[in-house]
Design a protein around this motif. Structure first.
Motif, mmCIF file in Angstrom:
data_model
loop_
_atom_site.group_PDB
_atom_site.id
_atom_site.type_symbol
_atom_site.label_atom_id
_atom_site.label_comp_id
_atom_site.label_asym_id
_atom_site.label_seq_id
_atom_site.Cartn_x
_atom_site.Cartn_y
_atom_site.Cartn_z
ATOM 1 N N CYS A 1 27.987 5.982 -25.102
ATOM 2 C CA CYS A 1 28.613 4.777 -24.580
ATOM 3 C C CYS A 1 28.300 4.612 -23.092
ATOM 4 O O CYS A 1 28.545 5.523 -22.289
ATOM 5 N N ALA A 2 27.740 3.461 -22.734
ATOM 6 C CA ALA A 2 27.309 3.237 -21.347
ATOM 7 C C ALA A 2 28.475 3.190 -20.365
ATOM 8 O O ALA A 2 28.293 3.419 -19.168
ATOM 9 N N ALA A 3 29.692 2.897 -20.871
ATOM 10 C CA ALA A 3 30.822 2.668 -19.955
ATOM 11 C C ALA A 3 31.181 3.880 -19.099
ATOM 12 O O ALA A 3 31.777 3.723 -18.052
ATOM 13 N N PHE B 1 26.719 1.615 -16.263
ATOM 14 C CA PHE B 1 27.857 0.700 -16.195
ATOM 15 C C PHE B 1 27.921 0.038 -14.806
ATOM 16 O O PHE B 1 27.966 -1.190 -14.686
ATOM 17 N N LEU B 2 27.861 0.866 -13.756
ATOM 18 C CA LEU B 2 27.901 0.325 -12.386
ATOM 19 C C LEU B 2 26.629 -0.472 -12.080
ATOM 20 O O LEU B 2 26.685 -1.505 -11.412
ATOM 21 N N GLU B 3 25.490 0.038 -12.586
ATOM 22 C CA GLU B 3 24.211 -0.655 -12.341
ATOM 23 C C GLU B 3 24.226 -2.069 -12.910
ATOM 24 O O GLU B 3 23.793 -3.015 -12.262
ATOM 25 N N ILE C 1 27.555 12.877 -13.707
ATOM 26 C CA ILE C 1 27.470 11.465 -14.133
ATOM 27 C C ILE C 1 26.055 10.978 -13.839
ATOM 28 O O ILE C 1 25.658 10.810 -12.685
ATOM 29 N N GLY C 2 25.292 10.786 -14.904
ATOM 30 C CA GLY C 2 23.896 10.371 -14.772
ATOM 31 C C GLY C 2 23.725 8.895 -15.104
ATOM 32 O O GLY C 2 24.698 8.137 -15.183
ATOM 33 N N GLY C 3 22.468 8.518 -15.304
ATOM 34 C CA GLY C 3 22.164 7.115 -15.561
ATOM 35 C C GLY C 3 22.535 6.662 -16.960
ATOM 36 O O GLY C 3 22.957 5.521 -17.163
ATOM 37 N N GLN C 4 22.391 7.551 -17.935
ATOM 38 C CA GLN C 4 22.689 7.135 -19.316
ATOM 39 C C GLN C 4 23.579 8.111 -20.061
ATOM 40 O O GLN C 4 23.787 7.953 -21.254
#
Ligand code: ADP
Length: 253
Positions: A125-127, A132-134, A100-103
């Motif tokens: 999808c950013a979700a 998403f957390l950022e 799980i990375g940044g994008q």
């Protein structure tokens, strides 16, 4: 002359670097935020490494979103094979890597010899990503640590119905306006991310253990929830964010 192997994972959010020797010993690691000019950034990182290990010869392997911009790379390798290789080396086990990375996020099924058997990737999808957390952390003025601790401390959670990162942000704001306790919201946000990830996992023929990699794997609430959701054993390498860079360094050997 001593030969060293440098792996550079030029990610969309963070640049990760690992230096190993021919015995596969890790001599140096670095994580820094990705700057707008990746070419200059990775050039100065490599210059500093050459100075630090002066008198050595280097073989540089680049991976990640900005791999093409690492001008001094001797070789470029896909992120999928680097994460598989790095995770296999770090754990010594076949299994399923969840990165799980940044994008983006990926699920990679790794076989007996560390080979890639199957994979699925989300970069649309950013979700299902760290972004998403950022975004929510930024909205709530919370640090990663505070987000993680709030999620871990809450027994209850709200259900986030939005499947889109942008709408989820609005949903959080309206929940706060209704007086819903912050920690329940934060736990619900973590759950929404983890559900996205487990949906990807169930789309391939995976087998345990689940090996977490990427920056978001550092979040203990995410680790715990992936374990809860899947009921599978999870392994988190000591420094999960450098897994891709480690795999890149190893592929130069
Ligand atoms: P990329 O390769 O896409 O740049 P990384 O694997 O380096 O991504 O991960 C970056 C992501 O990890 C970012 O979204 C960042 O917010 C998140 N991250 C980094 N450290 C932590 C942490 N301690 N807890 C939670 N998330 C983290």
């Amino acid at each position: 002359m001593k030969r060293l192997f440098v792996g550079i994972d030029a990610g969309s959010t963070a640049v990760k670097v690992v230096v190993i020797d021919s015995e596969k010993r890790v001599l140096y690691t670095l994580i820094e935020d990705t700057k707008p000019f990746i070419e200059e950034q990775t050039g100065s990182i490599l210059k500093a490494i050459r100075e630090k290990f002066s008198g050595c010869e280097f073989f540089v392997t680049a991976t990640g979103y900005g791999a093409q911009l690492v001008k001094e790379a001797d070789k470029r390798v896909t992120e999928i094979s680097c994460h598989a290789r790095g995770a296999f080396f770090a754990t010594g086990k076949k299994g399923t890597v969840i990165d799980i990375g940044g994008q983006d996020s990926k699920v990679i099924v790794v076989g007996n010899d560390g080979q890639v058997l199957d994979f699925v990737m989300n970069d649309k999808c950013a979700a299902g990503t760290g972004r998403f957390l950022e975004n929510i952390a930024w909205r709530l003025k919370l640090s990663f640590k505070e987000m993680e601790e709030l999620a871990l401390s809450s027994r209850e959670e709200v259900s986030i119905s939005s499947t889109c990162a942008v709408f989820a942000e609005s949903e959080v704001i309206s929940m706060l306006a209704k007086g819903i306790e912050l920690k329940k919201i934060v736990k619900g946000i973590h759950r929404a991310l983890v559900k996205r990830i487990t949906a990807m996992l169930y789309s391939v023929s995976f087998f345990p253990p689940l090996i977490l990699s990427g920056g978001v794997a550092r979040n203990r609430a995410v680790q715990k929830m992936i374990e809860e959701e899947t009921g599978e054993k999870i392994i988190v390498p000591e420094n999960p964010q450098i897994t891709g860079a480690l795999g890149a360094a190893l592929s130069g050997l």
